[in-house]
Design an enzyme around this catalytic site. Sequence first.
Site, PDB file in Angstrom:
ATOM      1  N   LYS A   1     -16.851 -32.757 -52.085  1.00 20.36           N
ATOM      2  CA  LYS A   1     -17.251 -34.109 -52.455  1.00 20.36           C
ATOM      3  C   LYS A   1     -18.297 -34.122 -53.557  1.00 20.36           C
ATOM      4  CE  LYS A   1     -14.705 -35.788 -49.059  1.00 20.36           C
ATOM      5  NZ  LYS A   1     -14.304 -34.561 -48.350  1.00 20.36           N
TER       6      LYS A   1
ATOM      7  N   TRP B   1     -15.027 -36.583 -37.267  1.00 19.49           N
ATOM      8  CA  TRP B   1     -13.941 -36.203 -38.171  1.00 19.49           C
ATOM      9  C   TRP B   1     -12.805 -35.597 -37.345  1.00 19.49           C
ATOM     10  CZ3 TRP B   1     -13.462 -30.993 -40.890  1.00 19.49           C
ATOM     11  CH2 TRP B   1     -12.431 -31.005 -41.833  1.00 19.49           C
TER      12      TRP B   1
ATOM     13  N   ASP C   1     -22.755 -30.133 -39.762  1.00 20.19           N
ATOM     14  CA  ASP C   1     -21.671 -30.226 -40.741  1.00 20.19           C
ATOM     15  C   ASP C   1     -22.205 -31.071 -41.901  1.00 20.19           C
ATOM     16  OD1 ASP C   1     -19.386 -30.491 -42.215  1.00 20.19           O
ATOM     17  OD2 ASP C   1     -18.160 -31.353 -40.623  1.00 20.19           O
TER      18      ASP C   1
END
Length: 459
Positions: free
Chosen positions: A294, A177, A258
Site C-alpha cells: 500500500k 481481514w 499486522d
Amino acid sequence: MAESAMFYGVNAARSVRQSWRRITSQTAQAWYHPSYMASAASSTWPNVPLGPPDPILGLTEAFNKDTFGNKVNLGVGAYRDDEGKPFILRSVIEAEKVIMDRHVNKEYASIHGLKNFRDASAKLALADAGDAIQSKRVATAQVISGTGGLRLAGMFLAKYYAFPLNDRTIHVPSPTWGNHLPIFKACKIEPKFYKYYDSNTYGLNFDGMIQHLDQIPDRSVVLLHACAHNPTGVDPTPNQWHELATLFKSKNHFPVFDMAYQGFASGNCDEDAYSVRHFINEGLSPFVIQSYSKNMGLYGERVGALNIVTSNSEEATAVESQLKILIRPLYSNPPIHGAHIVTTILEDDSLRNLWLEEMHSMAIRIQLMREKLVQELQNADSACNSSISQFVLEGSLRDWNHIKRQIGMFCYSGLTSEEVSELINKYHIYLTSNGRISMAGVTSKNVAYLAKAMHEVTN
C-alpha cells in the site's frame, strides 16, 4: 564363414524387428483395450471438490464483465488515482532507474533477504523504540509481503511459542481481514474473535475489547492491526493504545502487529507506527509484520518484513537462525527487485522525501473522498424530501459521519448484504457483502453517483 555370419546377422536383425513389432502391437492393443480406456478416462482426483471463488477476485471478475458505462469497483484493496487508474509512485520509477543504472545483479538473496532492506525496514517500523535496534534485539526477515510475513509468524509461533493450556489459539479482532483466518489455520493455530467493532456506533467497542482481552488466559497470542484496521477503518486512540499496553503487560499477552498501512493511514509513518513503538517502549516484545504493497504501491512485487523483538542479542540471533530454517523449504529465499526498490528509496534522502510526499498525497485523497462522499450523501438526503424532520421521524435518514471518522483505505459503511446486492445488481456498484467500501475506488467523477445509489438503497 563371412557370408554365413552376414546372413545370420541379417536374420537376427529381422527377428529383433519382428519381435519389436509384436511387442508394440500388443502394447497398443492393451492401451486401447476398453477396460484400460475406461480406467484412463476416470479422474485421478474424483474427490477434489470445487472451491468457492475468492470474494474479492470474484467481484473484480464480475466488474470486468459488466458493460455498464458508469460501473464502479469498490472491492479491490489497491490504491487508484482520481481517474480510477492504478498509480505508480514517481519515487518508485526513479528508484528503478537508479537500480538499472547500477546494473544490480540478479543473484539469490540470503535466505532471510537483503541485509540493507532488513535494516531499513526495521528502522522504518520501530525507529528507536526501546533501543531495540541499537541493542541488536530485533530479528528481521524479508518476506513475501504481509501475507508471507503472517504465515512465517504463524509457523514460528506454532513451533516455538508456549501457548497457555497447550491451546494453539490466536485472538483476532471481530471483524478482521479475511485472510488472517486461513493463514493461521494453515499453521495449526485456531483463530478466535475478541470484541472490537460496535455496529451501533460504527466505531470501536473499546470497553468490550478490554473486557474480553482481560478474560482470556494469560500469555495469550493476540493479533492487533497497527493502524487503518481492515475492514472497519476504526482504530484505538493513543490513550486507548496506552491502556491496551498496560493490559498486555499485566496479562503477559503476546502481541502480533499486522502493519500493512504504515504511512498510508494518516499520511505520516511515525503517527501510524505509534501503537507498535509504544508497546516496545513499555517493555513488550511483539511481532511486527510490514507490507510495502500500500504505502509504496508495490502490490505485485510482494515485498515485506517480519520483525521479532526479543530480550537480548543472543536471543535475536537464535530466532533469526530458526526463521531461516523455516524459510528455506518454504520458498528458499525472497525475490529481490521489490526489496531493491524499497531500499533505494529509504536510503536516498531525496527519494525518501519524494516518497513521503506521495504517500501523504495518497492518504489525503482518500480522506477528501470520505468527506466528499458524506457531503453528497447529505445532499441526497436533503433533496429527497422538503421535510427533513419527516425522514428523521421515519428513521430513513442515516447519519453517515462515521465514514469521515474512519481512517485508511477501507470504510465500513453499515450497508446490509441486501443493500449491497441492490447496489451491485441495480446500480453496477461492486463491493463486498459486509458493506466494506474501498475508498480508493471513489473518485471525484463517481462520488455523486455512488452517494445517490447508497441513498436510494437505504431509504
